[in-house]
Design a protein around this motif. Sequence first.
Motif, PDB file in Angstrom:
ATOM      1  N   PRO A   1       0.842  -1.208   0.000  1.00 21.26           N
ATOM      2  CA  PRO A   1       0.000   0.000   0.000  1.00 21.26           C
ATOM      3  C   PRO A   1       0.874   1.255   0.000  1.00 21.26           C
ATOM      4  O   PRO A   1       1.799   1.367   0.807  1.00 21.26           O
ATOM      5  CB  PRO A   1      -0.791  -0.111   1.306  1.00 21.26           C
TER       6      PRO A   1
ATOM      7  N   ILE B   1      -3.404   5.967   1.181  1.00 21.98           N
ATOM      8  CA  ILE B   1      -4.736   5.701   1.734  1.00 21.98           C
ATOM      9  C   ILE B   1      -5.424   7.045   1.914  1.00 21.98           C
ATOM     10  O   ILE B   1      -4.871   7.954   2.541  1.00 21.98           O
ATOM     11  CB  ILE B   1      -4.647   4.950   3.081  1.00 21.98           C
TER      12      ILE B   1
ATOM     13  N   VAL C   1      -7.435   2.432  -0.992  1.00 26.64           N
ATOM     14  CA  VAL C   1      -6.018   2.090  -0.881  1.00 26.64           C
ATOM     15  C   VAL C   1      -5.425   1.988  -2.287  1.00 26.64           C
ATOM     16  O   VAL C   1      -5.966   1.284  -3.141  1.00 26.64           O
ATOM     17  CB  VAL C   1      -5.807   0.745  -0.152  1.00 26.64           C
TER      18      VAL C   1
ATOM     19  N   TRP D   1      -2.205   0.624  -4.330  1.00 23.30           N
ATOM     20  CA  TRP D   1      -1.151  -0.368  -4.179  1.00 23.30           C
ATOM     21  C   TRP D   1      -0.126  -0.186  -5.291  1.00 23.30           C
ATOM     22  O   TRP D   1      -0.452   0.254  -6.392  1.00 23.30           O
ATOM     23  CB  TRP D   1      -1.710  -1.789  -4.240  1.00 23.30           C
TER      24      TRP D   1
ATOM     25  N   LEU E   1     -10.723   0.040   1.671  1.00 23.79           N
ATOM     26  CA  LEU E   1      -9.890  -0.128   2.860  1.00 23.79           C
ATOM     27  C   LEU E   1      -9.998  -1.541   3.421  1.00 23.79           C
ATOM     28  O   LEU E   1      -9.024  -2.082   3.970  1.00 23.79           O
ATOM     29  CB  LEU E   1     -10.312   0.897   3.916  1.00 23.79           C
TER      30      LEU E   1
ATOM     31  N   LEU F   1      -7.310  -4.445   3.187  1.00 28.08           N
ATOM     32  CA  LEU F   1      -6.169  -4.612   4.091  1.00 28.08           C
ATOM     33  C   LEU F   1      -6.442  -5.714   5.113  1.00 28.08           C
ATOM     34  O   LEU F   1      -5.599  -6.576   5.370  1.00 28.08           O
ATOM     35  CB  LEU F   1      -5.863  -3.304   4.814  1.00 28.08           C
TER      36      LEU F   1
ATOM     37  N   PRO G   1       0.799   6.239   4.312  1.00 23.54           N
ATOM     38  CA  PRO G   1      -0.486   5.590   4.623  1.00 23.54           C
ATOM     39  C   PRO G   1      -0.723   5.390   6.119  1.00 23.54           C
ATOM     40  O   PRO G   1      -1.861   5.483   6.581  1.00 23.54           O
ATOM     41  CB  PRO G   1      -0.388   4.245   3.889  1.00 23.54           C
ATOM     42  N   LEU G   2       0.338   5.128   6.877  1.00 22.32           N
ATOM     43  CA  LEU G   2       0.170   4.953   8.319  1.00 22.32           C
ATOM     44  C   LEU G   2      -0.198   6.279   8.973  1.00 22.32           C
ATOM     45  O   LEU G   2      -1.097   6.330   9.831  1.00 22.32           O
ATOM     46  CB  LEU G   2       1.451   4.383   8.937  1.00 22.32           C
TER      47      LEU G   2
ATOM     48  N   LEU H   1      -2.626  -2.792   7.475  1.00 24.03           N
ATOM     49  CA  LEU H   1      -1.573  -2.082   6.754  1.00 24.03           C
ATOM     50  C   LEU H   1      -0.191  -2.603   7.133  1.00 24.03           C
ATOM     51  O   LEU H   1       0.641  -2.903   6.268  1.00 24.03           O
ATOM     52  CB  LEU H   1      -1.668  -0.588   7.049  1.00 24.03           C
TER      53      LEU H   1
ATOM     54  N   TYR I   1       2.860  -4.550   5.042  1.00 19.86           N
ATOM     55  CA  TYR I   1       4.280  -4.196   5.007  1.00 19.86           C
ATOM     56  C   TYR I   1       5.155  -5.330   5.525  1.00 19.86           C
ATOM     57  O   TYR I   1       6.332  -5.428   5.158  1.00 19.86           O
ATOM     58  CB  TYR I   1       4.535  -2.942   5.840  1.00 19.86           C
TER      59      TYR I   1
END
Length: 314
Positions: free
Chosen positions: A11, A14, A23, A25, A60, A63, A108-109, A129, A133
Amino acid sequence: MEPLNFDGWLPIRIWPVAGQWQVDWCWFGDTPLHQPFFRDAVEDALRLPFNQAFRRQTPLAALTAWQAQSPGIAPSAFVLHASRCGSTLISQMLAQLDDHIVVSEPPPLDALLRSDLPDAERQAAIAGLLSAYGQRRRGVEKHLVIKLDAWNIGEWPLLQACFADTPWLFLYRDPLEIAVSHLRRPGMHMVPGMLGDCVLEDGLPFEGREDFIARRVGRLLEAGLVHCRDAAGFLVNYSELPAAMTGRLARFFRLSDEQQQRVFAVATRHAKQPSRAFIADGEEKRREASALLQARVQTCARAPYEALEKLRGA
């Protein structure tokens, strides 16, 4: 429902569209994240012809579904910091290790941490998420280290609620040196109005850049102090680097003797600009500070810095 297949995809963005979170990618294959920042890795990946021809966008909920189907490595450590104090050096040193996935300040975080999603939905999305990763894209990965943006110290309680048992550290530095660095080249959180609502906002008027930056550095250090006291953060001063990677930090990250030798391969290079040699500039920054900046830092940031030093010594 057909099985999902996000092998090799990560990702990269977001964001909400008409109230529905989406999201984006990007395909990385088995390429490790070796750049100083996640956004640098994304820029490199987007240059690939495949990613220019194909785009993948999901709701979303994908995820969480991908996490259920293919659980990634759980985070082994979080790195929080006061900015411009060596966190990129730590992440770049760990990125030398084949069994470590190091994700440095992924947008994104930050988007999820500062979103207005309901808590349960937000926590599920964050877990999904980081699971994405933590996928073993090369098959040898064992550890996942996440370095957050400096201002995310304000969202630490939310992230800790998701990963209560994951150790974390807070890295900091003499506040005058941090402030001078941002006067030279300000981060987005040191530019009025650029970041938006976050822990650094105090809602008060400011008088010039020195005042604004000094107050924000003070609030960063104060937030770090509060959370380290309340949630047992591992404190590291910039002055301990890079030597601590064979001592306190080696024990924190559980590095073997061989790994300790490998991480020092980049210790002599500039962490954010690896083509340049690292030159210590703390003394130069202190000399460069104006009398006004020194006064504002003394008022706004010196007390939390000294309290952090006392807590670290204890």
